[in-house]
Design a protein around this motif. Structure first.
Motif, PDB file in Angstrom:
ATOM      1  N   UNK A  91       0.676  -1.083  -0.039  1.00  0.00           N
ATOM      2  CA  UNK A  91      -0.574   0.218   0.102  1.00  0.00           C
ATOM      3  C   UNK A  91       0.596   0.940  -0.512  1.00  0.00           C
ATOM      4  N   UNK A  92       2.298   1.497   0.455  1.00  0.00           N
ATOM      5  CA  UNK A  92       3.067   1.845   0.612  1.00  0.00           C
ATOM      6  C   UNK A  92       2.921   3.269  -0.816  1.00  0.00           C
ATOM      7  N   UNK A  95      -0.386   5.643  -0.163  1.00  0.00           N
ATOM      8  CA  UNK A  95       0.205   6.177   0.777  1.00  0.00           C
ATOM      9  C   UNK A  95       0.844   7.259   0.497  1.00  0.00           C
ATOM     10  N   UNK A  96       2.204   6.960  -0.024  1.00  0.00           N
ATOM     11  CA  UNK A  96       2.577   8.462   0.089  1.00  0.00           C
ATOM     12  C   UNK A  96       2.166   8.902  -1.395  1.00  0.00           C
ATOM     13  N   UNK A  98      -1.345   9.881  -1.626  1.00  0.00           N
ATOM     14  CA  UNK A  98      -1.686  10.488  -0.326  1.00  0.00           C
ATOM     15  C   UNK A  98      -1.395  11.264  -0.063  1.00  0.00           C
ATOM     16  N   UNK A  99       0.363  12.074   0.543  1.00  0.00           N
ATOM     17  CA  UNK A  99       0.831  12.493   1.106  1.00  0.00           C
ATOM     18  C   UNK A  99       0.421  13.799  -0.059  1.00  0.00           C
ATOM     19  N   UNK A 102      -1.521  15.947  -0.593  1.00  0.00           N
ATOM     20  CA  UNK A 102      -1.403  17.291   0.010  1.00  0.00           C
ATOM     21  C   UNK A 102      -0.462  18.807  -0.250  1.00  0.00           C
ATOM     22  N   UNK A 103       0.371  17.023   0.248  1.00  0.00           N
ATOM     23  CA  UNK A 103       1.523  18.362  -0.065  1.00  0.00           C
ATOM     24  C   UNK A 103       2.188  19.177  -1.155  1.00  0.00           C
ATOM     25  N   UNK A 106      -0.108  21.899  -1.453  1.00  0.00           N
ATOM     26  CA  UNK A 106       0.411  23.051  -1.027  1.00  0.00           C
ATOM     27  C   UNK A 106       1.051  23.975  -1.560  1.00  0.00           C
ATOM     28  N   UNK A 158       8.662  22.577   3.676  1.00  0.00           N
ATOM     29  CA  UNK A 158       8.005  21.724   2.862  1.00  0.00           C
ATOM     30  C   UNK A 158       9.144  21.266   1.783  1.00  0.00           C
ATOM     31  N   UNK A 161      10.567  18.753   3.655  1.00  0.00           N
ATOM     32  CA  UNK A 161       9.584  17.285   3.765  1.00  0.00           C
ATOM     33  C   UNK A 161       9.707  16.666   2.482  1.00  0.00           C
ATOM     34  N   UNK A 164      12.815  14.861   1.743  1.00  0.00           N
ATOM     35  CA  UNK A 164      13.436  13.898   2.293  1.00  0.00           C
ATOM     36  C   UNK A 164      12.152  13.063   1.883  1.00  0.00           C
ATOM     37  N   UNK A 165      11.145  12.633   1.513  1.00  0.00           N
ATOM     38  CA  UNK A 165      10.914  11.825   0.261  1.00  0.00           C
ATOM     39  C   UNK A 165      11.806  11.563  -0.481  1.00  0.00           C
ATOM     40  N   UNK A 168      11.448   7.731  -2.345  1.00  0.00           N
ATOM     41  CA  UNK A 168       9.985   6.880  -2.447  1.00  0.00           C
ATOM     42  C   UNK A 168       9.301   7.890  -3.668  1.00  0.00           C
ATOM     43  N   UNK A 214      -3.738  18.808  -6.656  1.00  0.00           N
ATOM     44  CA  UNK A 214      -4.119  18.052  -5.767  1.00  0.00           C
ATOM     45  C   UNK A 214      -4.717  16.707  -7.222  1.00  0.00           C
TER      46      UNK A 214
END
Lengths: 252, 252
Positions: A91-92, A95-96, A98-99, A102-103, A106, A158, A161, A164-165, A168, A214
């Motif tokens: 699911x990762x 999940x990613x 999904x985040x 948002x990010x 923004x 931002x 973060x 850092x991802x 991924x 988004x």
DNA sequence: AAAAATAACTGGTCAGACCAGTAGGCAATA
DNA sequence: TATTGCCTACTGGTCTGACCAGTTATTTTT
């Protein structure tokens, strides 16, 4: 800059630029030391730095390996500290996303609001590169475009973060490119979405930029989910992205 | 476990457990080596690991210093260039809140949607603790409540990201508690917001939970901005939070 | 053929040396 | 006096070469 730092960055770039795929073994410390003309101590310090960042994991007597971000049917319980969390969770990817929804939303919002002319210039450049690139080649231009927008947000947290991802991210972008772009309708839709994001940011319409960005991520996520359920995915989980990447010789 | 790793963990714990505050200088490498009875090479490797995680930054000729603001990052990032970015930028607090607004909103949304009964139990417990705690004591219950919700989101990436921001978070929460809670109206408003978030999650109303959670963070951000402009802030920038922490003996 | 010893890897640790920035003291100078 | 400037004793940065400790494949035994 300190040599050890420099080395760590060079190694990281080596990894990210496709020289080394996740799970793959890195050259031995002694080899690296010789190759890069520095002492083994320096190599070890650089490797520890990458270790701290979760980029690699090291096993006594075996060697250092590029951290495997995601599951896979792979071997032993070799877990990296941070990335361990992701093991066994197919699911990762979602999940990613999904985040990211948002990010990135923004980021687009803030970019439209705060971008300097220099930022806009950079974004334009990245967008141009994205348009001109063969969509099938690799995911980098795509990632660069998003990155340019993120940086234009002028929010260091931002940027931090999302940075850092990064690893991924690259994998998901790669996965989406590999799975989605071969289908023409998909490719066109995504292209249009990129264009609309670009236009919204340039026109300094924060709300619109956010909404579109988004929706873009959401679209990618939904599309991939659908493809996966149809069983027609080229890449089911990011792990295999490296394999297909190796099979594609047109890397920079 | 490898000694270097062990050392890095011991040092990190030393830092996080309050032995060393952000910005503070660490003992010299030679001192640490002697103190911990290991070679200097090991110390350096351990320090590089912490560096990679963003826990410390090192300056040639000066020494190593506990990174102001952050631990890890993860990464990603991690490293001094990122941390440098934060130094002296009072905007950082608001940058973080900007991101928190998104992530906490999403967390609340997902928590309301996916929380198991066990999750709900945990959240209830954390909320109860939050209510019973003297608001002036410390920020931990507040943070724990939010954390419980995040974990209930069942999105490992989200957990990971917010975990990486943990220290930053603690500081902002701390700052908000220190600045906002002494004012009764603020304290009441925030208390009501927490209650509404709690209720929305328990009632499994994702949209509502998200809206309220985002509004909550937004409220805190706006309130602090206002206070700061009035010049009545107790804590202006996160950096000083550690100082006030040292002055407040009632820490857990 | 199976088991054991071995050799050739790998990373982990150590010691001591020297280079390179930094900061404070203290003397020579303006 | 006040400033300059050097000297010294810190700090981290790098190198060397050695040895310990796991891993693995090979080769020798049994």
């Amino acid at each position: 800059m300190a040599i050890a730092q420099d080395i760590s960055y060079r190694l990281e770039r080596l990894i990210l630029d496709g020289g080394l795929a996740p799970g793959q073994k890195m050259p031995s410390e002694r080899q690296l030391a010789t190759r890069l003309s520095v002492s083994r101590a320096i190599i070890r310090e650089a490797l520890h730095e990458l270790q701290g960042r979760g980029v690699i994991e090291t096993k006594h007597g075996k060697g250092s390996f590029v951290a495997r971000i995601v599951p896979g049917v792979e071997e032993d319980g070799g877990d990296s500290p941070l990335l361990q969390m992701f093991n066994g969770h197919p699911r990762t990817l979602y999940d990613l996303l999904e985040i990211r929804e948002q990010l990135e939303g923004q980021a687009a919002y803030l970019a439209a609001k705060r971008a300097t002319t220099l930022d806009l210039h950079r974004i334009t450049k990245a967008y141009a590169a994205l348009e001109q690139t063969d969509p099938l080649s690799n995911a980098r231009p795509d990632h660069n475009f998003h990155q340019a927008i993120v940086e234009a947000s002028h929010n260091p947290v931002l940027v931090h973060v999302l940075n850092g991802l990064k690893n991924l991210m690259l994998l998901t972008v790669q996965a989406s490119v590999a799975n989605l772009n071969p289908r023409e309708e998909m490719r066109n839709k995504i292209g249009r979405q990129h264009k609309r994001i670009y236009q919204a940011v340039m026109a300094r319409k924060p709300e619109a930029a956010k909404r579109i960005a988004m929706a873009h991520v959401r679209f990618v996520s939904d599309a991939m989910r659908e493809i996966e359920q149809q069983g027609t995915a080229i890449i089911r989980v990011p792990v295999n992205a490296s394999a297909s990447k190796a099979a594609a010789p047109q890397n920079a």
